[in-house]
Design an enzyme around this catalytic site. Structure first.
Site, PDB file in Angstrom:
ATOM      1  N   TYR A  48       0.692  -1.456   0.051  1.00 37.72           N
ATOM      2  CA  TYR A  48       0.082   0.080   0.235  1.00 37.72           C
ATOM      3  C   TYR A  48       1.049   1.202   0.050  1.00 37.72           C
ATOM      4  O   TYR A  48       0.640   2.180  -0.574  1.00 37.72           O
ATOM      5  CB  TYR A  48      -0.964  -0.012   1.396  1.00 37.72           C
ATOM      6  CG  TYR A  48      -1.833  -1.302   1.307  1.00 37.72           C
ATOM      7  CD1 TYR A  48      -3.253  -1.060   0.607  1.00 37.72           C
ATOM      8  CD2 TYR A  48      -1.562  -2.523   1.941  1.00 37.72           C
ATOM      9  CE1 TYR A  48      -3.991  -2.120   0.465  1.00 37.72           C
ATOM     10  CE2 TYR A  48      -2.541  -3.522   2.081  1.00 37.72           C
ATOM     11  CZ  TYR A  48      -3.463  -3.552   1.401  1.00 37.72           C
ATOM     12  OH  TYR A  48      -4.461  -4.364   1.300  1.00 37.72           O
ATOM     13  N   ASN A  62     -12.815  -1.263  -4.525  1.00 35.98           N
ATOM     14  CA  ASN A  62     -12.538  -1.663  -5.772  1.00 35.98           C
ATOM     15  C   ASN A  62     -13.915  -3.028  -6.247  1.00 35.98           C
ATOM     16  O   ASN A  62     -14.111  -3.787  -5.672  1.00 35.98           O
ATOM     17  CB  ASN A  62     -11.324  -2.580  -6.076  1.00 35.98           C
ATOM     18  CG  ASN A  62     -11.344  -3.490  -7.402  1.00 35.98           C
ATOM     19  OD1 ASN A  62     -11.963  -3.155  -8.330  1.00 35.98           O
ATOM     20  ND2 ASN A  62     -10.649  -4.338  -7.399  1.00 35.98           N
ATOM     21  N   CYS A  68      -6.650  -5.928  -7.118  1.00 36.86           N
ATOM     22  CA  CYS A  68      -6.310  -5.544  -5.827  1.00 36.86           C
ATOM     23  C   CYS A  68      -5.723  -6.685  -4.839  1.00 36.86           C
ATOM     24  O   CYS A  68      -5.186  -6.313  -3.784  1.00 36.86           O
ATOM     25  CB  CYS A  68      -7.613  -5.218  -5.097  1.00 36.86           C
ATOM     26  SG  CYS A  68      -8.641  -6.126  -4.904  1.00 36.86           S
ATOM     27  N   HIS A  69      -5.698  -7.888  -5.162  1.00 34.83           N
ATOM     28  CA  HIS A  69      -5.142  -8.846  -4.548  1.00 34.83           C
ATOM     29  C   HIS A  69      -3.580  -8.915  -4.721  1.00 34.83           C
ATOM     30  O   HIS A  69      -2.884  -9.555  -3.744  1.00 34.83           O
ATOM     31  CB  HIS A  69      -5.732 -10.303  -5.059  1.00 34.83           C
ATOM     32  CG  HIS A  69      -5.373 -10.571  -6.412  1.00 34.83           C
ATOM     33  ND1 HIS A  69      -6.059 -10.376  -7.455  1.00 34.83           N
ATOM     34  CD2 HIS A  69      -4.368 -11.431  -7.085  1.00 34.83           C
ATOM     35  CE1 HIS A  69      -5.480 -10.608  -8.679  1.00 34.83           C
ATOM     36  NE2 HIS A  69      -4.544 -11.202  -8.365  1.00 34.83           N
ATOM     37  N   GLU A  90      -0.657 -17.379  -8.935  1.00 33.18           N
ATOM     38  CA  GLU A  90       0.326 -16.367  -9.678  1.00 33.18           C
ATOM     39  C   GLU A  90       1.863 -16.679  -9.511  1.00 33.18           C
ATOM     40  O   GLU A  90       2.537 -16.030  -9.941  1.00 33.18           O
ATOM     41  CB  GLU A  90      -0.035 -14.782  -9.618  1.00 33.18           C
ATOM     42  CG  GLU A  90      -1.430 -14.460  -9.956  1.00 33.18           C
ATOM     43  CD  GLU A  90      -2.121 -12.997  -9.750  1.00 33.18           C
ATOM     44  OE1 GLU A  90      -1.082 -12.374  -9.348  1.00 33.18           O
ATOM     45  OE2 GLU A  90      -2.948 -12.858 -10.247  1.00 33.18           O
TER      46      GLU A  90
END
Length: 156
Positions: free
Chosen positions: A93, A114, A122-123, A153
């Site tokens: 952040y 979001n 946003c993850h 990912e």
DNA sequence: TTAGGTAGTCTCG
DNA sequence: CGAGACTACCTAA
């Protein structure tokens, strides 16, 4: 797994945990408030379904959609920045805040709002020490999904 | 672990 | 509008 438009139902046939997240993704936000999130005519939905399917097969497949999520000017800037984070990477952040000339807490606020998690990734935003939150939650099933996505990912 | 700083948004009045 | 109270935070001590 298979995906069937509308997106909410598309979620229902994935694996147990992701199910509720994908429902959130396109269900209430898009279908109940079309004037606030004016996306879902038929063709974009099918495109979204196709791109989601590709993403779950390999996270290298990203999203390219004509999105117009409703939000304040600042929220638009944050969401735009989120979409530039490549799959497999994370930002804090604070990093995003520095990049946007704002504060970490304000960025967290915008991430929380979001309306299109996953598509607007946003993850991929985590706290400097800790996992941060997902879909307004800092623990519980939403966080399990965030972890799943990051693992998918290869970022965790 | 906490205390204090921070920016954006929401809620009352 | 304005004051105050929220946050998916961060840093220093």
């Amino acid at each position: 797994m298979y995906f069937d438009s509308p997106v909410g139902r598309l979620a229902a046939h994935f694996d147990g945990e992701l199910l509720c997240r994908l429902e959130f993704l396109a269900g209430p936000e898009l279908e109940q408030a079309p004037e606030r999130a004016p996306v879902p005519t038929k063709a974009p939905m099918q495109t979204l379904a196709r791109q989601l399917r590709a993403y779950f097969i390999s996270p290298a497949n990203g999203f390219d959609l004509p999105l117009q999520p409703a939000g304040t000017a600042f929220q638009q800037r944050v969401w735009q920045a989120l979409r530039r984070i490549p799959a497999g990477e994370t930002r804090t952040y604070g990093e995003l805040a520095a990049q946007l000339g704002s504060s970490a807490r304000a960025v967290g606020n915008a991430c929380r709002r979001n309306p299109l998690p996953l598509v607007v990734p946003c993850h991929r935003v985590v706290a400097a020490s800790g996992p941060g939150g997902f879909c307004g939650q800092t623990r519980g099933p939403a966080m399990a999904i965030k972890h799943w996505l990051l693992r998918h990912e290869g970022a965790a």
